[in-house]
Design an enzyme around this catalytic site. Structure first.
Site, short mmCIF file in Angstrom:
data_model
loop_
_atom_site.label_atom_id
_atom_site.label_comp_id
_atom_site.label_asym_id
_atom_site.label_seq_id
_atom_site.Cartn_x
_atom_site.Cartn_y
_atom_site.Cartn_z
N GLU A 50 40.16 3.06 6.19
CA GLU A 50 38.99 3.51 5.45
C GLU A 50 37.73 3.22 6.26
OE1 GLU A 50 39.47 3.51 0.83
OE2 GLU A 50 38.88 1.54 1.53
N HIS A 67 40.62 -5.10 1.06
CA HIS A 67 39.79 -3.91 0.85
C HIS A 67 38.43 -4.13 1.51
CE1 HIS A 67 37.30 -0.87 -1.07
NE2 HIS A 67 38.43 -0.18 -1.20
O1 LIG Z 1 39.46 2.07 -2.63
C1 LIG Z 1 38.95 3.16 -2.46
C2 LIG Z 1 38.08 3.46 -1.35
O2 LIG Z 1 37.17 2.45 -1.07
C3 LIG Z 1 37.47 4.83 -1.36
O3 LIG Z 1 36.45 4.93 -2.31
P1 LIG Z 1 35.84 6.39 -2.59
O4 LIG Z 1 37.00 7.28 -2.97
O5 LIG Z 1 34.89 6.20 -3.73
O6 LIG Z 1 35.19 6.86 -1.34
#
Ligand SMILES: O=C[C@H](O)COP(=O)(O)O
Length: 214
Positions: free
Chosen positions: A133, A85
């Protein structure tokens, strides 16, 4: 669509979110799962919600103080694990080792990456799925599926060029059903999200909104 809700270390009630995940999952065609902190895995899994770890380390049983062993995560009731992550980055060799450790423990795997080039490299390691992401959009409420659609489409292509069997999720800023539909239209098979549910006043209502159009 797969909707994976990462609770990070947000000060939410993991059991309340897990119960909502379990119930909303039963009411929709979407697959919904929750990734609590490691210390909450067992209690969250006992709710009946599909439960994922946020991380496992590239280790085996032995002298690894402070690490997270894939087998222990599986024994706690987890079905899968995130790896690499954006907030828990690993070196390439350690991503590979963590995928092997998770597979050894029969955990499903999603390897996260910042951009399409990294997605191709991640897909080559043989996980079940990858998740793109853009770090700058994480936690902003600005959805990647609308703010940077090219990165999602390019990630889908990058993974397919390496291994057609590796699913692609996208994440960062996803918080509404429209965001999920936009992700699906771009070719993603799921979304990875956190703040939209974990920081919501009513996590159940937030989840219902996310899957409503599916
Ligand atoms: O693991 C989830 C991601 O880092 C996205 O986070 P978020 O939905 O707060 O932008």
């Amino acid at each position: 669509m797969f909707v994976l809700v990462n609770l990070k270390t947000y000060p939410c009630d993991p059991l309340e979110v897990a119960a909502a995940v379990r119930d909303v999952d039963e009411e929709t065609d979407a697959r919904i799962a929750v990734a609590p902190q490691a210390a909450h895995l067992e209690r969250v899994a006992e709710t009946g919600a599909e439960t994922w770890a946020q991380h496992v380390d590239p280790i085996d049983y032995g002298s690894n103080t402070g690490h997270t062993l894939a087998e222990t995560v599986a024994d706690a009731g987890a079905d899968g694990t995130l790896i690499n992550h954006s907030e828990q980055r690993l070196k390439l060799a350690d991503i590979d080792g963590a995928v092997r450790a998770a597979q050894r423990a029969d955990l499903e795997t999603i390897v996260c990456a910042n951009n399409p080039a990294q997605i191709g490299a991640a897909a080559a390691l043989g996980p079940d799925a990858v998740a793109v992401e853009p770090p700058e959009l994480i936690g902003t409420g600005t959805p990647v599926s609308q703010a940077d659609p090219d990165i999602v489409e390019d990630a889908v292509d990058a993974a397919a060029n390496v291994d057609d069997d590796v699913d692609v999720l996208c994440g960062a800023g996803i918080s509404t059903g429209d965001d999920v539909v936009a992700a699906s239209d771009l070719g993603a098979e799921g979304v990875l999200l956190a703040s939209g549910v974990a920081k919501a006043d009513d996590p159940r209502a937030a989840l219902e909104d996310l899957v409503d159009p599916l």
